[in-house]
Enzyme design. Sequence first.
Site, mmCIF file in Angstrom:
data_model
loop_
_atom_site.group_PDB
_atom_site.id
_atom_site.type_symbol
_atom_site.label_atom_id
_atom_site.label_comp_id
_atom_site.label_asym_id
_atom_site.label_seq_id
_atom_site.Cartn_x
_atom_site.Cartn_y
_atom_site.Cartn_z
ATOM 1 N NE ARG A 181 65.060 12.684 30.484
ATOM 2 C CZ ARG A 181 65.787 12.683 31.597
ATOM 3 N NH1 ARG A 181 66.800 13.508 31.718
ATOM 4 N NH2 ARG A 181 65.482 11.858 32.584
ATOM 5 C CG ASP A 196 62.377 10.628 31.135
ATOM 6 O OD1 ASP A 196 62.459 11.384 30.145
ATOM 7 O OD2 ASP A 196 63.367 10.298 31.819
#
Length: 198
Positions: free
Chosen positions: A133, A131
């Site tokens: 983000r 991930d």
Amino acid sequence: MNTTLLNLIKGERVKLPTKFGDFELIVFKDKESGLEHIAIIKGTSNLKGDWLTRVHSACATGDLFGSLRCDCGEQLARSLQLIEKNGKGILIYLMQEGRGIGLLNKIKAYKLQENGMDTVDANLKLGFKPDERNYDIAASILKTLNISEINLLTNNPDKVLKLEENGIQIKKRVPLKITPNTHNIKYFETKVSKMGHL
């Protein structure tokens, strides 16, 4: 704790009537990256009480085309429904497609998944973290709007942690319950087993 506001350009606040209800919309531009993010708002900052908040990362395939490979589009719609029902809240739409790896690489990851990999292993194979983000920009948008305490619509404990590290108090985590289908059941299982989603 990182409480520094990112260098944002705040756009005009306009009315946004939708099939989910009546909202207002503000675009924020990150001067450093040039990316434009969206805040969809129900209510005003001087209203008392906790803000029901969804921080949602862009998903062209799910949000725009209704893909059944993920639950993003359903989470987006459900969040707006819940915010409308609550009478007060905000949805922050972040332009960080494919858990932050971009649309082109997300589709490459999809191809790897079609050959048997799960979402985490596919990202790793492409040279990314599971991930990528970043939630600093979401915290900055909330602070710009004078919102510091929220009830967060999420199943992702990392999102809670990252927002709290940026000075946003999470009063309550509100689960987003979406029923899996035959196309995304492995996606759901991977989020729970490898990414700690609740």
